[in-house]
Each structure stands twice: as structure tokens, then as C-alpha cells.
Motif scaffolding. Structure first.
Motif, PDB file in Angstrom:
ATOM      1  N   LEU A  74       0.859  -1.181   0.000  1.00  0.00           N
ATOM      2  CA  LEU A  74       0.000   0.000   0.000  1.00  0.00           C
ATOM      3  C   LEU A  74       0.894   1.230   0.000  1.00  0.00           C
ATOM      4  O   LEU A  74       1.911   1.261   0.690  1.00  0.00           O
ATOM      5  N   ARG A  75       0.509   2.227  -0.771  1.00  0.00           N
ATOM      6  CA  ARG A  75       1.249   3.485  -0.746  1.00  0.00           C
ATOM      7  C   ARG A  75       0.360   4.613  -1.236  1.00  0.00           C
ATOM      8  O   ARG A  75      -0.551   4.399  -2.031  1.00  0.00           O
ATOM      9  N   ALA A  76       0.647   5.802  -0.733  1.00  0.00           N
ATOM     10  CA  ALA A  76      -0.062   7.000  -1.192  1.00  0.00           C
ATOM     11  C   ALA A  76       0.630   7.510  -2.452  1.00  0.00           C
ATOM     12  O   ALA A  76       1.818   7.254  -2.665  1.00  0.00           O
ATOM     13  N   PRO A  77      -0.102   8.228  -3.285  1.00  0.00           N
ATOM     14  CA  PRO A  77       0.536   8.816  -4.467  1.00  0.00           C
ATOM     15  C   PRO A  77       1.638   9.785  -4.053  1.00  0.00           C
ATOM     16  O   PRO A  77       1.517  10.480  -3.041  1.00  0.00           O
ATOM     17  N   GLY A  78       2.719   9.802  -4.833  1.00  0.00           N
ATOM     18  CA  GLY A  78       3.815  10.741  -4.594  1.00  0.00           C
ATOM     19  C   GLY A  78       3.399  12.150  -4.968  1.00  0.00           C
ATOM     20  O   GLY A  78       2.303  12.378  -5.506  1.00  0.00           O
ATOM     21  N   PRO A  79       4.289  13.126  -4.716  1.00  0.00           N
ATOM     22  CA  PRO A  79       3.940  14.531  -4.962  1.00  0.00           C
ATOM     23  C   PRO A  79       3.552  14.845  -6.406  1.00  0.00           C
ATOM     24  O   PRO A  79       2.744  15.722  -6.662  1.00  0.00           O
ATOM     25  N   GLU A  80       4.109  14.120  -7.357  1.00  0.00           N
ATOM     26  CA  GLU A  80       3.806  14.387  -8.772  1.00  0.00           C
ATOM     27  C   GLU A  80       2.843  13.357  -9.366  1.00  0.00           C
ATOM     28  O   GLU A  80       2.604  13.364 -10.562  1.00  0.00           O
ATOM     29  N   GLU A  81       2.286  12.485  -8.534  1.00  0.00           N
ATOM     30  CA  GLU A  81       1.378  11.448  -9.009  1.00  0.00           C
ATOM     31  C   GLU A  81      -0.060  11.807  -8.677  1.00  0.00           C
ATOM     32  O   GLU A  81      -0.312  12.556  -7.747  1.00  0.00           O
ATOM     33  N   ARG A  82      -0.958  11.237  -9.455  1.00  0.00           N
ATOM     34  CA  ARG A  82      -2.386  11.394  -9.202  1.00  0.00           C
ATOM     35  C   ARG A  82      -2.993  10.015  -9.054  1.00  0.00           C
ATOM     36  O   ARG A  82      -2.647   9.096  -9.798  1.00  0.00           O
ATOM     37  N   ALA A  83      -3.913   9.878  -8.123  1.00  0.00           N
ATOM     38  CA  ALA A  83      -4.562   8.584  -7.897  1.00  0.00           C
ATOM     39  C   ALA A  83      -5.295   8.111  -9.149  1.00  0.00           C
ATOM     40  O   ALA A  83      -5.350   6.911  -9.428  1.00  0.00           O
ATOM     41  N   ASN A  84      -5.832   9.040  -9.928  1.00  0.00           N
ATOM     42  CA  ASN A  84      -6.578   8.641 -11.126  1.00  0.00           C
ATOM     43  C   ASN A  84      -5.676   8.400 -12.336  1.00  0.00           C
ATOM     44  O   ASN A  84      -6.165   8.116 -13.417  1.00  0.00           O
ATOM     45  N   ASP A  85      -4.361   8.497 -12.150  1.00  0.00           N
ATOM     46  CA  ASP A  85      -3.410   8.216 -13.221  1.00  0.00           C
ATOM     47  C   ASP A  85      -2.170   7.556 -12.604  1.00  0.00           C
ATOM     48  O   ASP A  85      -1.089   8.140 -12.590  1.00  0.00           O
ATOM     49  N   PRO A  86      -2.332   6.326 -12.093  1.00  0.00           N
ATOM     50  CA  PRO A  86      -1.218   5.688 -11.391  1.00  0.00           C
ATOM     51  C   PRO A  86      -0.097   5.278 -12.338  1.00  0.00           C
ATOM     52  O   PRO A  86      -0.326   5.063 -13.529  1.00  0.00           O
ATOM     53  N   PRO A  87       1.117   5.165 -11.810  1.00  0.00           N
ATOM     54  CA  PRO A  87       2.232   4.713 -12.642  1.00  0.00           C
ATOM     55  C   PRO A  87       2.073   3.245 -13.035  1.00  0.00           C
ATOM     56  O   PRO A  87       1.268   2.512 -12.452  1.00  0.00           O
ATOM     57  N   GLU A  88       2.853   2.823 -14.006  1.00  0.00           N
ATOM     58  CA  GLU A  88       2.838   1.431 -14.472  1.00  0.00           C
ATOM     59  C   GLU A  88       3.007   0.471 -13.292  1.00  0.00           C
ATOM     60  O   GLU A  88       3.842   0.679 -12.426  1.00  0.00           O
ATOM     61  N   GLY A  89       2.181  -0.562 -13.250  1.00  0.00           N
ATOM     62  CA  GLY A  89       2.289  -1.584 -12.217  1.00  0.00           C
ATOM     63  C   GLY A  89       1.587  -1.250 -10.915  1.00  0.00           C
ATOM     64  O   GLY A  89       1.630  -2.024  -9.967  1.00  0.00           O
ATOM     65  N   VAL A  90       0.914  -0.106 -10.854  1.00  0.00           N
ATOM     66  CA  VAL A  90       0.217   0.331  -9.648  1.00  0.00           C
ATOM     67  C   VAL A  90      -1.271   0.408  -9.959  1.00  0.00           C
ATOM     68  O   VAL A  90      -1.669   0.829 -11.035  1.00  0.00           O
ATOM     69  N   VAL A  91      -2.100   0.010  -9.005  1.00  0.00           N
ATOM     70  CA  VAL A  91      -3.552   0.061  -9.165  1.00  0.00           C
ATOM     71  C   VAL A  91      -4.118   0.929  -8.053  1.00  0.00           C
ATOM     72  O   VAL A  91      -3.737   0.800  -6.891  1.00  0.00           O
ATOM     73  N   THR A  92      -5.017   1.828  -8.403  1.00  0.00           N
ATOM     74  CA  THR A  92      -5.683   2.680  -7.426  1.00  0.00           C
ATOM     75  C   THR A  92      -7.001   2.041  -7.020  1.00  0.00           C
ATOM     76  O   THR A  92      -7.788   1.634  -7.877  1.00  0.00           O
ATOM     77  N   ILE A  93      -7.221   1.965  -5.721  1.00  0.00           N
ATOM     78  CA  ILE A  93      -8.508   1.510  -5.190  1.00  0.00           C
ATOM     79  C   ILE A  93      -8.894   2.486  -4.095  1.00  0.00           C
ATOM     80  O   ILE A  93      -8.130   2.718  -3.164  1.00  0.00           O
ATOM     81  N   TYR A  94     -10.062   3.081  -4.220  1.00  0.00           N
ATOM     82  CA  TYR A  94     -10.536   4.067  -3.255  1.00  0.00           C
ATOM     83  C   TYR A  94     -11.233   3.368  -2.087  1.00  0.00           C
ATOM     84  O   TYR A  94     -11.879   2.327  -2.261  1.00  0.00           O
ATOM     85  N   GLU A  95     -11.142   3.956  -0.908  1.00  0.00           N
ATOM     86  CA  GLU A  95     -11.730   3.347   0.287  1.00  0.00           C
ATOM     87  C   GLU A  95     -13.229   3.072   0.149  1.00  0.00           C
ATOM     88  O   GLU A  95     -13.696   2.006   0.583  1.00  0.00           O
ATOM     89  N   PRO A  96     -14.028   3.965  -0.436  1.00  0.00           N
ATOM     90  CA  PRO A  96     -15.461   3.646  -0.557  1.00  0.00           C
ATOM     91  C   PRO A  96     -15.729   2.335  -1.300  1.00  0.00           C
ATOM     92  O   PRO A  96     -16.720   1.663  -1.045  1.00  0.00           O
ATOM     93  N   VAL A  97     -14.830   1.950  -2.204  1.00  0.00           N
ATOM     94  CA  VAL A  97     -14.980   0.673  -2.899  1.00  0.00           C
ATOM     95  C   VAL A  97     -14.777  -0.476  -1.914  1.00  0.00           C
ATOM     96  O   VAL A  97     -15.501  -1.474  -1.944  1.00  0.00           O
ATOM     97  N   MET A  98     -13.824  -0.319  -1.010  1.00  0.00           N
ATOM     98  CA  MET A  98     -13.600  -1.342   0.017  1.00  0.00           C
ATOM     99  C   MET A  98     -14.818  -1.419   0.941  1.00  0.00           C
ATOM    100  O   MET A  98     -15.211  -2.503   1.363  1.00  0.00           O
ATOM    101  N   GLN A  99     -15.428  -0.272   1.212  1.00  0.00           N
ATOM    102  CA  GLN A  99     -16.612  -0.242   2.061  1.00  0.00           C
ATOM    103  C   GLN A  99     -17.779  -0.984   1.408  1.00  0.00           C
ATOM    104  O   GLN A  99     -18.680  -1.456   2.101  1.00  0.00           O
ATOM    105  N   GLN A 100     -17.774  -1.080   0.080  1.00  0.00           N
ATOM    106  CA  GLN A 100     -18.842  -1.773  -0.641  1.00  0.00           C
ATOM    107  C   GLN A 100     -18.610  -3.272  -0.752  1.00  0.00           C
ATOM    108  O   GLN A 100     -19.410  -3.978  -1.343  1.00  0.00           O
ATOM    109  N   GLY A 101     -17.498  -3.766  -0.214  1.00  0.00           N
ATOM    110  CA  GLY A 101     -17.301  -5.210  -0.164  1.00  0.00           C
ATOM    111  C   GLY A 101     -16.162  -5.762  -0.986  1.00  0.00           C
ATOM    112  O   GLY A 101     -15.946  -6.978  -0.986  1.00  0.00           O
ATOM    113  N   LEU A 102     -15.417  -4.924  -1.700  1.00  0.00           N
ATOM    114  CA  LEU A 102     -14.271  -5.438  -2.440  1.00  0.00           C
ATOM    115  C   LEU A 102     -13.170  -5.808  -1.452  1.00  0.00           C
ATOM    116  O   LEU A 102     -12.871  -5.042  -0.536  1.00  0.00           O
TER     117      LEU A 102
END
Length: 116
Positions: free
Chosen positions: A26-54
Motif C-alpha cells: 500500500l502506498r499513497a501517491p507521490g507529490p507528482e502522481e495522481r490517484a486517477n493516473d497511477p504509474p505502471e504496475g500500480v492500481v488505485t482503489i478508493y476506500e469507498p470501494v472497500m466499504q462496498q465489499g471489495l
């Protein structure tokens, strides 16, 4: 660009809250990264999705759906995840443990592009 405010401690709290195995980084996006545009090999999952059962690691059924739809987990709304998880679980219960196949699921549910 807004910088992520999540701390390492908060990430560990999320790991504990959602029972995420330590084998998953698990890691937070770096200063020049955006959660909606993750670097290669990284997947963004938002907490509300986890709250829905993923759960992580992701069930093979959901991996196959995402692959078929050519989508990343963050491209499905939390409501959409809730519908997918509920549909899957209801099917398994109704069918006495028989897993729902991606083809069966796609016959009743298809993604659509947001109008916004």
C-alpha cells in the motif's frame, strides 16, 4: 494538482480495517502522481470501494470482469462495486454455492460511461 493527505499510519489502519494481507503493498501517491493516473504496475482503489465489499486480493471473478471490460478498479463507482459484490454473493447463495460466471453476470449487468 492536489497532493494526497493520507499518512503511512492511515494506510496501515486501512490494512487492518479491511484485512488486506501484508503481501499487498500500500502506498499513497507521490507529490507528482495522481490517484486517477497511477504509474505502471500500480492500481488505485478508493476506500469507498472497500466499504462496498471489495476485498484484496481481489476474487478471480472480479479480476476477470475487469479484464473483460478493460477497466481498472477505480473506474467503477463505489455503487457499481456494491452492485457487483451483492449480485455475486446473492447468486452464490441462491445457487447453493455455485459460482456466478463472468458471462452470466454480463448478461444482467454491463458498465456504461458516465454522462458527467
Amino acid at each position: 494538482m492536489a497532493r494526497s493527505r493520507i499518512t503511512a499510519e492511515e494506510l496501515e489502519d486501512l490494512r487492518l480495517s479491511y484485512d488486506i494481507p501484508s503481501s499487498i503493498s500500500l502506498r499513497a501517491p507521490g507529490p507528482e502522481e495522481r490517484a486517477n493516473d497511477p504509474p505502471e504496475g500500480v492500481v488505485t482503489i478508493y476506500e469507498p470501494v472497500m466499504q462496498q465489499g471489495l476485498h484484496l486480493p481481489m476474487h478471480p471473478f472480479f479480476c476477470e470482469i475487469l479484464k473483460d471490460w478493460n477497466l481498472a478498479p477505480c473506474q467503477i463507482t463505489p455503487y457499481g462495486w456494491g452492485q457487483m459484490v451483492a449480485s455475486y454473493l446473492l447468486w452464490v447463495v441462491a445457487e447453493a454455492g455455485r459460482n456466478l460466471t463472468p458471462r452470466e453476470f454480463e448478461s444482467i449487468y454491463r458498465p456504461c460511461q458516465s454522462s458527467s
